[in-house]
Design a protein around this motif. Structure first.
Motif, PDB file in Angstrom:
ATOM      1  N   ALA A 279       0.832  -1.206   0.000  1.00 26.90           N
ATOM      2  CA  ALA A 279       0.000   0.000   0.000  1.00 26.90           C
ATOM      3  C   ALA A 279       0.868   1.258   0.000  1.00 26.90           C
ATOM      4  O   ALA A 279       0.563   2.243  -0.703  1.00 26.90           O
ATOM      5  CB  ALA A 279      -0.924  -0.009   1.225  1.00 26.90           C
ATOM      6  N   ILE A 280       1.954   1.241   0.773  1.00 26.34           N
ATOM      7  CA  ILE A 280       2.880   2.390   0.776  1.00 26.34           C
ATOM      8  C   ILE A 280       3.449   2.607  -0.624  1.00 26.34           C
ATOM      9  O   ILE A 280       3.518   3.753  -1.112  1.00 26.34           O
ATOM     10  CB  ILE A 280       4.022   2.148   1.789  1.00 26.34           C
ATOM     11  N   ALA A 281       3.840   1.516  -1.274  1.00 26.88           N
ATOM     12  CA  ALA A 281       4.412   1.634  -2.626  1.00 26.88           C
ATOM     13  C   ALA A 281       3.394   2.166  -3.616  1.00 26.88           C
ATOM     14  O   ALA A 281       3.723   3.000  -4.475  1.00 26.88           O
ATOM     15  CB  ALA A 281       4.931   0.271  -3.078  1.00 26.88           C
ATOM     16  N   LEU A 282       2.141   1.730  -3.514  1.00 25.83           N
ATOM     17  CA  LEU A 282       1.120   2.178  -4.461  1.00 25.83           C
ATOM     18  C   LEU A 282       0.710   3.634  -4.208  1.00 25.83           C
ATOM     19  O   LEU A 282       0.312   4.338  -5.143  1.00 25.83           O
ATOM     20  CB  LEU A 282      -0.109   1.266  -4.359  1.00 25.83           C
ATOM     21  N   LEU A 283       0.778   4.073  -2.947  1.00 31.54           N
ATOM     22  CA  LEU A 283       0.464   5.471  -2.638  1.00 31.54           C
ATOM     23  C   LEU A 283       1.604   6.403  -3.026  1.00 31.54           C
ATOM     24  O   LEU A 283       1.411   7.629  -3.097  1.00 31.54           O
ATOM     25  CB  LEU A 283       0.175   5.619  -1.137  1.00 31.54           C
TER      26      LEU A 283
ATOM     27  N   ILE B 139      11.369  -4.583  15.119  1.00 30.43           N
ATOM     28  CA  ILE B 139      10.052  -3.940  15.198  1.00 30.43           C
ATOM     29  C   ILE B 139      10.046  -2.500  14.661  1.00 30.43           C
ATOM     30  O   ILE B 139       9.152  -2.137  13.875  1.00 30.43           O
ATOM     31  CB  ILE B 139       9.519  -4.008  16.647  1.00 30.43           C
ATOM     32  N   PRO B 140      10.994  -1.640  15.017  1.00 33.88           N
ATOM     33  CA  PRO B 140      10.955  -0.269  14.464  1.00 33.88           C
ATOM     34  C   PRO B 140      11.063  -0.249  12.934  1.00 33.88           C
ATOM     35  O   PRO B 140      10.370   0.533  12.275  1.00 33.88           O
ATOM     36  CB  PRO B 140      12.174   0.411  15.114  1.00 33.88           C
ATOM     37  N   PHE B 141      11.926  -1.113  12.374  1.00 34.15           N
ATOM     38  CA  PHE B 141      12.140  -1.113  10.926  1.00 34.15           C
ATOM     39  C   PHE B 141      10.965  -1.744  10.176  1.00 34.15           C
ATOM     40  O   PHE B 141      10.605  -1.305   9.083  1.00 34.15           O
ATOM     41  CB  PHE B 141      13.411  -1.898  10.586  1.00 34.15           C
ATOM     42  N   GLN B 142      10.377  -2.782  10.762  1.00 34.90           N
ATOM     43  CA  GLN B 142       9.359  -3.555  10.035  1.00 34.90           C
ATOM     44  C   GLN B 142       7.935  -3.073  10.292  1.00 34.90           C
ATOM     45  O   GLN B 142       7.070  -3.244   9.422  1.00 34.90           O
ATOM     46  CB  GLN B 142       9.453  -5.034  10.445  1.00 34.90           C
ATOM     47  N   ILE B 143       7.684  -2.486  11.458  1.00 34.44           N
ATOM     48  CA  ILE B 143       6.307  -2.160  11.811  1.00 34.44           C
ATOM     49  C   ILE B 143       6.109  -0.662  12.096  1.00 34.44           C
ATOM     50  O   ILE B 143       5.248  -0.016  11.492  1.00 34.44           O
ATOM     51  CB  ILE B 143       5.868  -2.980  13.053  1.00 34.44           C
ATOM     52  N   VAL B 144       6.894  -0.092  12.999  1.00 36.99           N
ATOM     53  CA  VAL B 144       6.643   1.285  13.463  1.00 36.99           C
ATOM     54  C   VAL B 144       6.786   2.292  12.318  1.00 36.99           C
ATOM     55  O   VAL B 144       5.843   3.042  12.019  1.00 36.99           O
ATOM     56  CB  VAL B 144       7.600   1.637  14.632  1.00 36.99           C
ATOM     57  N   VAL B 145       7.945   2.326  11.683  1.00 39.86           N
ATOM     58  CA  VAL B 145       8.178   3.308  10.611  1.00 39.86           C
ATOM     59  C   VAL B 145       7.246   3.071   9.408  1.00 39.86           C
ATOM     60  O   VAL B 145       6.654   4.034   8.886  1.00 39.86           O
ATOM     61  CB  VAL B 145       9.666   3.314  10.191  1.00 39.86           C
ATOM     62  N   PRO B 146       7.078   1.817   8.932  1.00 34.81           N
ATOM     63  CA  PRO B 146       6.143   1.611   7.806  1.00 34.81           C
ATOM     64  C   PRO B 146       4.712   2.064   8.109  1.00 34.81           C
ATOM     65  O   PRO B 146       4.061   2.649   7.239  1.00 34.81           O
ATOM     66  CB  PRO B 146       6.207   0.088   7.584  1.00 34.81           C
ATOM     67  N   LEU B 147       4.210   1.804   9.338  1.00 31.98           N
ATOM     68  CA  LEU B 147       2.858   2.262   9.661  1.00 31.98           C
ATOM     69  C   LEU B 147       2.792   3.793   9.661  1.00 31.98           C
ATOM     70  O   LEU B 147       1.796   4.379   9.214  1.00 31.98           O
ATOM     71  CB  LEU B 147       2.441   1.714  11.034  1.00 31.98           C
ATOM     72  N   LEU B 148       3.848   4.442  10.152  1.00 31.98           N
ATOM     73  CA  LEU B 148       3.904   5.911  10.118  1.00 31.98           C
ATOM     74  C   LEU B 148       3.884   6.420   8.669  1.00 31.98           C
ATOM     75  O   LEU B 148       3.148   7.366   8.343  1.00 31.98           O
ATOM     76  CB  LEU B 148       5.165   6.389  10.839  1.00 31.98           C
ATOM     77  N   LEU B 149       4.660   5.774   7.812  1.00 33.99           N
ATOM     78  CA  LEU B 149       4.697   6.175   6.401  1.00 33.99           C
ATOM     79  C   LEU B 149       3.341   5.957   5.731  1.00 33.99           C
ATOM     80  O   LEU B 149       2.905   6.770   4.893  1.00 33.99           O
ATOM     81  CB  LEU B 149       5.783   5.397   5.653  1.00 33.99           C
ATOM     82  N   LEU B 150       2.657   4.863   6.102  1.00 29.58           N
ATOM     83  CA  LEU B 150       1.337   4.600   5.520  1.00 29.58           C
ATOM     84  C   LEU B 150       0.335   5.687   5.944  1.00 29.58           C
ATOM     85  O   LEU B 150      -0.424   6.196   5.099  1.00 29.58           O
ATOM     86  CB  LEU B 150       0.838   3.228   5.965  1.00 29.58           C
ATOM     87  N   LEU B 151       0.356   6.043   7.214  1.00 36.44           N
ATOM     88  CA  LEU B 151      -0.563   7.078   7.697  1.00 36.44           C
ATOM     89  C   LEU B 151      -0.286   8.423   7.030  1.00 36.44           C
ATOM     90  O   LEU B 151      -1.216   9.132   6.608  1.00 36.44           O
ATOM     91  CB  LEU B 151      -0.436   7.217   9.221  1.00 36.44           C
TER      92      LEU B 151
END
Length: 376
Positions: free
Chosen positions: A70-74, A348-360
């Motif tokens: 989703a991040i890539a498509l946005l 966890i920071p690399f795989q979950i925290v930062v990607p969720l921030l980027l998605l938002l």
């Protein structure tokens, strides 16, 4: 005429035009997810219920990979470094890009060590590990420098061998199975299953964050989510098949005491030596995983430093990975301990925290133009 500039321009043009088909990306993702799981046996902490942990972890891992897609498509045609700089600002974006570059290099080094430990333990015990890892690195550097299209074509050629090898070994052991070996279910409760499932999300699914450096090369972006879903589903299914094959043959007690479980399973085939097939699977899966990580690190570092051709960095990064892989662990027990107890929390920071921030942040930016039109 400056020939060096002409060569650099040509290299940059080739990089920008490099494209992967959906099949190539699917096989790259599948090979990456298989990677070193052939020797590290993820979700093993759940013992008899590892299949259940893989089901739960596979569902969570698919959802996490969907977030990356989703991040890539946005942010079409942008790499992870571009997205970090745009969403977090130039300074913070560059800092996080450097951290991700380190993460990719560290991951490549750990997979190099997995490969070296396995080969030097079961196949070439008299050969120094640095020689085994160094020779493997030379081959991979050649493939990475040939470009992402060549890596994609190699995956088309080699990755289908992985399920074929799994099928051959499984069918060869059909006469020595104990089909009740995985019972009873949930003997130790649900907690070990949930812990193992969370670990299975991080390794290997969360590690596909590296593909945010490759997704811009996909020729048909509309198929990205489908490719991600299918590759995650196939990898989960393959992992469950491997687990049932191993526990049916070895039993839970022997599995818990084994170092390299699939290798031990392959030794039990009566009258047939298929041990080299396990080596081949590790060569293919590990090779794909290391290639993707080094490519992602080189592309990220070249973007941060303003270097127009990532290939100028692959030799140095690969050499550093080989040295780090030798230095990072004292022995094989420390390698398994890190993979089981530390890697999850470190990632966890690399795989979950930062990607969720980027998605938002990406979703918020996408919603702004529509809000503006509504107000007007």
């Amino acid at each position: 005429m400056d020939r060096s500039n002409t060569k650099d321009d040509w290299s940059l043009e080739v990089m920008e035009k490099a494209r992967m088909s959906s099949i190539q990306l699917f096989l790259l993702l599948s090979g990456f997810l298989f990677g070193s799981t052939v020797i590290l046996a993820p979700a093993q902490g759940a013992k008899n219920d590892a299949w259940l942990a893989m089901l739960l972890g596979g569902a969570g891992g698919t959802l996490l990979m969907w977030v990356y897609a989703a991040i890539a498509l946005l942010n079409p045609s942008k790499t992870l470094v571009d997205i970090l700089k745009e969403k977090l600002g130039k300074v913070a974006g560059n800092i996080f890009a450097v951290l991700y570059t380190w993460y990719f290099i560290h991951l490549a080094s750990l997979v190099f060590r997995n490969f070296g430990e396995f080969i030097c333990t079961v196949t070439f015990p008299e050969t120094p590990m640095v020689v085994v890892i160094g020779l493997f690195a030379v081959i991979l550097v050649y493939a990475i420098n040939s470009g992402i299209e060549v890596i994609g074509r190699l995956s088309e050629l080699l990755v289908p061998v992985i399920p074929l090898v799994v099928l051959i070994i499984s069918l060869s052991l059909i006469t020595v199975h104990d089909f009740t070996a995985f019972l009873p279910i949930l003997e130790n409760g649900i907690t070990p299953v949930l812990n193992a499932a969370f670990g299975f999300i991080s390794f290997p699914f969360g590690e596909t964050i590296a593909f945010l450096m490759l997704f811009p090369h996909l020729s048909k972006k509309e198929k990205l989510k489908k490719v991600v879903f299918v590759s995650a589903a196939v990898s989960t299914l393959l992992g469950i098949i491997l687990f049932f094959r191993d526990i049916f043959v070895l039993g839970s007690d022997l599995m818990a005491r084994s170092t390299f479980i699939p290798h031990l399973t392959s030794l039990l085939i009566p009258g047939l030596n298929v041990e080299p097939l396990v080596d081949i699977n590790l060569l293919i899966g590990g090779g794909v995983k290391i290639s993707v990580c080094i490519y992602a690190a080189a592309r990220a570092l070249s973007q941060i430093a303003g270097i127009d051709d990532y290939r100028k960095l692959t030799g140095a990064i690969s050499t550093f990975c080989v040295v780090l892989s030798i230095w990072v662990y004292e022995n094989v027990l420390e390698m398994f301990n890190w993979a089981e107890k530390v890697w999850l929390y470190y990632s966890i920071p690399f795989q979950i925290v930062v990607p969720l921030l980027l998605l938002l942040l990406s979703l918020r930016k996408k919603s702004k133009p529509s809000n503006a039109r509504t107000e007007s």
